[in-house]
Design a protein around this motif. Sequence first.
Motif, PDB file in Angstrom:
ATOM      1  N   VAL A   1      35.949  42.102  45.478  1.00  0.00           N
ATOM      2  CA  VAL A   1      36.629  41.251  46.445  1.00  0.00           C
ATOM      3  C   VAL A   1      37.539  40.339  45.657  1.00  0.00           C
ATOM      4  CG1 VAL A   1      36.097  39.046  48.236  1.00  0.00           C
ATOM      5  CG2 VAL A   1      34.559  40.552  47.982  1.00  0.00           C
ATOM      6  N   VAL A   2      37.303  39.833  44.658  1.00  0.00           N
ATOM      7  CA  VAL A   2      38.115  38.713  44.061  1.00  0.00           C
ATOM      8  C   VAL A   2      39.183  40.010  43.933  1.00  0.00           C
ATOM      9  CG1 VAL A   2      38.838  38.158  41.239  1.00  0.00           C
ATOM     10  CG2 VAL A   2      36.667  37.650  42.763  1.00  0.00           C
ATOM     11  N   TRP A   3      39.384  41.034  43.355  1.00  0.00           N
ATOM     12  CA  TRP A   3      40.737  42.378  43.285  1.00  0.00           C
ATOM     13  C   TRP A   3      41.646  42.460  44.579  1.00  0.00           C
ATOM     14  CZ3 TRP A   3      39.338  47.387  39.714  1.00  0.00           C
ATOM     15  CH2 TRP A   3      39.648  47.399  38.742  1.00  0.00           C
ATOM     16  N   PHE A   4      40.713  42.045  44.904  1.00  0.00           N
ATOM     17  CA  PHE A   4      41.820  42.564  46.382  1.00  0.00           C
ATOM     18  C   PHE A   4      42.447  41.305  46.358  1.00  0.00           C
ATOM     19  CE2 PHE A   4      42.849  43.000  51.096  1.00  0.00           C
ATOM     20  CZ  PHE A   4      43.959  43.872  50.693  1.00  0.00           C
ATOM     21  N   PHE A   5      41.582  40.224  46.277  1.00  0.00           N
ATOM     22  CA  PHE A   5      42.784  39.040  46.295  1.00  0.00           C
ATOM     23  C   PHE A   5      43.391  38.521  46.107  1.00  0.00           C
ATOM     24  CE2 PHE A   5      43.196  34.297  46.806  1.00  0.00           C
ATOM     25  CZ  PHE A   5      43.011  33.773  47.384  1.00  0.00           C
ATOM     26  N   SER A   6      42.955  39.059  44.341  1.00  0.00           N
ATOM     27  CA  SER A   6      44.059  38.548  43.613  1.00  0.00           C
ATOM     28  C   SER A   6      45.275  39.834  43.905  1.00  0.00           C
ATOM     29  CB  SER A   6      43.606  38.990  41.875  1.00  0.00           C
ATOM     30  OG  SER A   6      43.081  40.175  42.084  1.00  0.00           O
ATOM     31  N   ALA A   7      45.168  40.852  44.073  1.00  0.00           N
ATOM     32  CA  ALA A   7      46.040  41.987  44.403  1.00  0.00           C
ATOM     33  C   ALA A   7      46.909  41.493  45.714  1.00  0.00           C
ATOM     34  CB  ALA A   7      45.342  43.697  44.703  1.00  0.00           C
ATOM     35  N   LEU A   8      46.771  40.455  46.363  1.00  0.00           N
ATOM     36  CA  LEU A   8      47.684  39.856  47.655  1.00  0.00           C
ATOM     37  C   LEU A   8      48.561  38.581  46.339  1.00  0.00           C
ATOM     38  CD1 LEU A   8      45.169  39.144  50.376  1.00  0.00           C
ATOM     39  CD2 LEU A   8      46.365  41.080  49.798  1.00  0.00           C
TER      40      LEU A   8
ATOM     41  N   PHE B   1      49.236  38.651  43.542  1.00  0.00           N
ATOM     42  CA  PHE B   1      50.214  39.519  42.337  1.00  0.00           C
ATOM     43  C   PHE B   1      51.563  39.855  43.078  1.00  0.00           C
ATOM     44  CE2 PHE B   1      51.329  42.394  39.045  1.00  0.00           C
ATOM     45  CZ  PHE B   1      51.509  41.712  38.178  1.00  0.00           C
ATOM     46  N   HIS B   2      51.100  40.174  45.004  1.00  0.00           N
ATOM     47  CA  HIS B   2      52.161  41.336  45.378  1.00  0.00           C
ATOM     48  C   HIS B   2      52.677  40.423  45.688  1.00  0.00           C
ATOM     49  CE1 HIS B   2      54.271  42.554  49.394  1.00  0.00           C
ATOM     50  NE2 HIS B   2      53.689  44.210  48.803  1.00  0.00           N
ATOM     51  N   ASP B   3      52.955  38.965  45.872  1.00  0.00           N
ATOM     52  CA  ASP B   3      53.772  37.314  46.081  1.00  0.00           C
ATOM     53  C   ASP B   3      54.197  37.136  44.765  1.00  0.00           C
ATOM     54  OD1 ASP B   3      52.686  38.036  48.592  1.00  0.00           O
ATOM     55  OD2 ASP B   3      50.633  36.255  48.627  1.00  0.00           O
ATOM     56  N   ARG B   4      53.522  37.248  43.890  1.00  0.00           N
ATOM     57  CA  ARG B   4      54.486  36.973  42.487  1.00  0.00           C
ATOM     58  C   ARG B   4      54.402  37.604  41.515  1.00  0.00           C
ATOM     59  NH1 ARG B   4      51.926  31.305  41.023  1.00  0.00           N
ATOM     60  NH2 ARG B   4      50.234  32.530  41.904  1.00  0.00           N
ATOM     61  N   PRO B   5      55.182  38.982  41.327  1.00  0.00           N
ATOM     62  CA  PRO B   5      55.098  40.523  41.208  1.00  0.00           C
ATOM     63  C   PRO B   5      55.510  40.142  39.218  1.00  0.00           C
ATOM     64  CG  PRO B   5      56.904  40.934  42.367  1.00  0.00           C
ATOM     65  CD  PRO B   5      55.641  39.821  42.876  1.00  0.00           C
ATOM     66  N   ASP B   6      54.700  40.793  38.245  1.00  0.00           N
ATOM     67  CA  ASP B   6      55.114  40.521  36.751  1.00  0.00           C
ATOM     68  C   ASP B   6      54.399  38.880  36.883  1.00  0.00           C
ATOM     69  OD1 ASP B   6      56.613  42.991  37.060  1.00  0.00           O
ATOM     70  OD2 ASP B   6      58.020  42.019  37.297  1.00  0.00           O
ATOM     71  N   ASP B   7      53.938  38.329  37.373  1.00  0.00           N
ATOM     72  CA  ASP B   7      53.466  36.571  36.695  1.00  0.00           C
ATOM     73  C   ASP B   7      52.411  37.644  36.045  1.00  0.00           C
ATOM     74  OD1 ASP B   7      53.048  34.285  35.906  1.00  0.00           O
ATOM     75  OD2 ASP B   7      53.394  33.302  38.098  1.00  0.00           O
ATOM     76  N   LEU B   8      51.911  37.706  35.063  1.00  0.00           N
ATOM     77  CA  LEU B   8      50.735  38.221  34.395  1.00  0.00           C
ATOM     78  C   LEU B   8      49.692  36.908  33.679  1.00  0.00           C
ATOM     79  CD1 LEU B   8      51.827  41.358  32.658  1.00  0.00           C
ATOM     80  CD2 LEU B   8      50.618  41.503  34.058  1.00  0.00           C
TER      81      LEU B   8
ATOM     82  N   ALA C   1      40.759  44.492  34.029  1.00  0.00           N
ATOM     83  CA  ALA C   1      41.563  45.648  34.249  1.00  0.00           C
ATOM     84  C   ALA C   1      43.085  45.446  34.611  1.00  0.00           C
ATOM     85  CB  ALA C   1      40.545  46.429  34.653  1.00  0.00           C
ATOM     86  N   PRO C   2      43.243  44.920  35.977  1.00  0.00           N
ATOM     87  CA  PRO C   2      44.927  45.100  36.107  1.00  0.00           C
ATOM     88  C   PRO C   2      45.502  44.336  35.474  1.00  0.00           C
ATOM     89  CG  PRO C   2      42.651  44.605  37.988  1.00  0.00           C
ATOM     90  CD  PRO C   2      41.919  44.322  36.635  1.00  0.00           C
ATOM     91  N   VAL C   3      44.805  43.539  34.758  1.00  0.00           N
ATOM     92  CA  VAL C   3      45.910  42.606  33.470  1.00  0.00           C
ATOM     93  C   VAL C   3      46.456  43.609  32.865  1.00  0.00           C
ATOM     94  CG1 VAL C   3      46.482  40.638  32.029  1.00  0.00           C
ATOM     95  CG2 VAL C   3      44.785  40.183  33.693  1.00  0.00           C
ATOM     96  N   VAL C   4      45.663  44.517  32.382  1.00  0.00           N
ATOM     97  CA  VAL C   4      45.426  45.228  31.201  1.00  0.00           C
ATOM     98  C   VAL C   4      45.938  45.963  31.116  1.00  0.00           C
ATOM     99  CG1 VAL C   4      44.632  46.551  29.388  1.00  0.00           C
ATOM    100  CG2 VAL C   4      43.528  44.504  29.786  1.00  0.00           C
TER     101      VAL C   4
END
Length: 507
Positions: free
Chosen positions: A57-64, A66-73, A98-101
Motif C-alpha cells: 500500500v505504501v509503495w503504491f501511494f508513494s508511486a502516485l 513520485f509520479h507528480d514530482r519525478p526525480d525528487d528522490l 527499494a524504489p529509492v535505490v
Amino acid sequence: MGAALCFPNLESLLRDSASGFLSAVSAAPAPGAADLTNFHRVFSRVLSTYSDPPLEVVWFFSALSFHDRPDDLRSLLQLLSAFAASSPGAAKPLALLAPVVSELFHSDKPRRETEAVVEAVLSYISICSSRPAPSSTEGTTADAVRLLPAFGDLVKVWSVRHSRERCPFQVLFPLAGDEARRELMKEGCSVDYLAGVVLVEAFLLRLCLKVQNATGVPRSELQKELKIWAVSSIPVFQSHQFFGVLLNMLLNSPLPVYSLVSADDEILVRDVLYDSLILVDYSFINNGAGVDLLPVYVSRLIITLDAVNDARRKGDQGRAVSFINAFSTSNIPNFLIKWATCQAGSGALSKPICNTPQAILKWLIDLEDKGLKVFGDYSSWVMRRFVCNEVKNGYGNMVQSDADLFFVDKQSGRELMDTKGSEDDEAVEEMETAGNAFMAAAQSMKGVTNGIRKRKSCGNEDAAAVKFVKYKVEDSSVKGYLLAANGMSSGSEVENPQSDDEMEESD
C-alpha cells in the motif's frame, strides 16, 4: 499477511489499482501527464485505516506521489521513512527503500548529487539497523511477515517509468542478481529477505560510486580504502539476509555491477568483497539467535575456496594462505563437522583430515554421496563446481595442495584495518619475502611414493625415501634474514644441501 484483513479485498484493490495505473500512464499524452486523482483519494483513505500500513500500500501511494514530482528522490525518501516510523524492527523500513535505490541506479543526475542521496540512504539504513528486533508482544517477527501476492504488480508500477520491455524485477532490482530476483518472484517471499536485497544493492551502489570517483588512484591504495569502508559498513547493517545474499552473489560471475564499472573494476570489487567477507569474523553472524547458519556457512566455504583459487591463479600465494588461515581458524569448520555428525549420528562419520576449505568441502561432498543432504537442491551444482575447480587448478584428486600444508601467515602482528605507516614496515616486508622463500621451498619438496630406493648408510631400507631438491636463496635480504634467524652472521656462507645423486657420487 494478517495486515490485509484490516481492509476488505485489499488484494484485489491492489491488483486493480496497479492495472489502472499502468493503463493511465500508457495512455497519457506525455510522461507525468496521467490523471491519477482518483487513486490518490482511494489510497489516502486506505492508509488511514492502518497504524502500520502494508508495504504494498505504501509503495503504491508513494508511486502516485513520485509520479507528480519525478526525480525528487529526497522527498521520496522522506515519504517512505515517514510511513516506516511506526514499524517495529528494521526489516520493513529497509524493504520500503527499494524504489529509492532503483531510482538512484537509473538516475542521470550529476554524480555528486546522486552520491549525496546515496549517503542519505545509507545514513537512514544505519539508523534503522540499530532498531531492536520486534518482540513477541509486538506481533510476528520480520521473517514471518510475507509479501502479499500483489507484490509483483507493485513492482510493475515502479518499473514502468524506465522500461516496458524488460522484466520488471530486473528494472526495480538492477543490482540484486538473478538468484535474488528469482527468490523475490516467489509468492510469499519474506519482507526480511527483501530488506537484505535492498541493503546489498545500496552497499554495491555506494561501492561502485567510490570506484568511479577514484580515477588516478593507485589500484592497491583504492583496494585498501574500499576494504576499510566495506569492513566498517557490514557490521552496521546487522543483517544475516544481507550477508547471505552477498555471498550468493559472489558465487556467480560476473557481479551485477557491469553497468556501473568496467570489467577490470568488477574484478576489483570482487576482490574487495572476498577480503571483507572472508578475512573478517563478524560477531553478528555467529551470534544470531534462531538463525539457520548452515546456508551462510556453506556459501562462505565455497566462496573461500573460490577466493583461494583466484589468488593462486594471480600468483598471490600470500593472499591465498590468508584466506585458508582465516577459514581454518574460524568456527565454520567445527560448525559444519558438528552439524554433519548430528545428522548422521555420533560415531558414524570420520572427521576431515584438516580444516582447510578444500578438505572440508571434499568431506561434505563425500557425505552427499553417502546420502546426507548438505547442499539441498544445489548438490549437483556444487559437485560440478568442485570438480571443475579441481581440474582447472591442477589438484587432481589431492585433498590439499602444498600451500595448504605450509602456512606462512603474513597477517601476524598486523591489524587488518591498519593503514598507517610504521617503523616496522621494512621488517614486515623482509618477513614477507622470507615467507615467499619458505613457500617456494615447501612447494619444491616432492615425496617419492611409487618406489623404494636403497641408500648407503640408511638403516631402514623399507621406508619410502623422500628426496629434497636443492633450493637456492637468491635474494640477499632473504638470505640475511634466514642467517640472522639461525644466529649466523650475515657474512657467513650458506651452502645448498647436496642432492642424492651428488652424495652418491661423492661416496
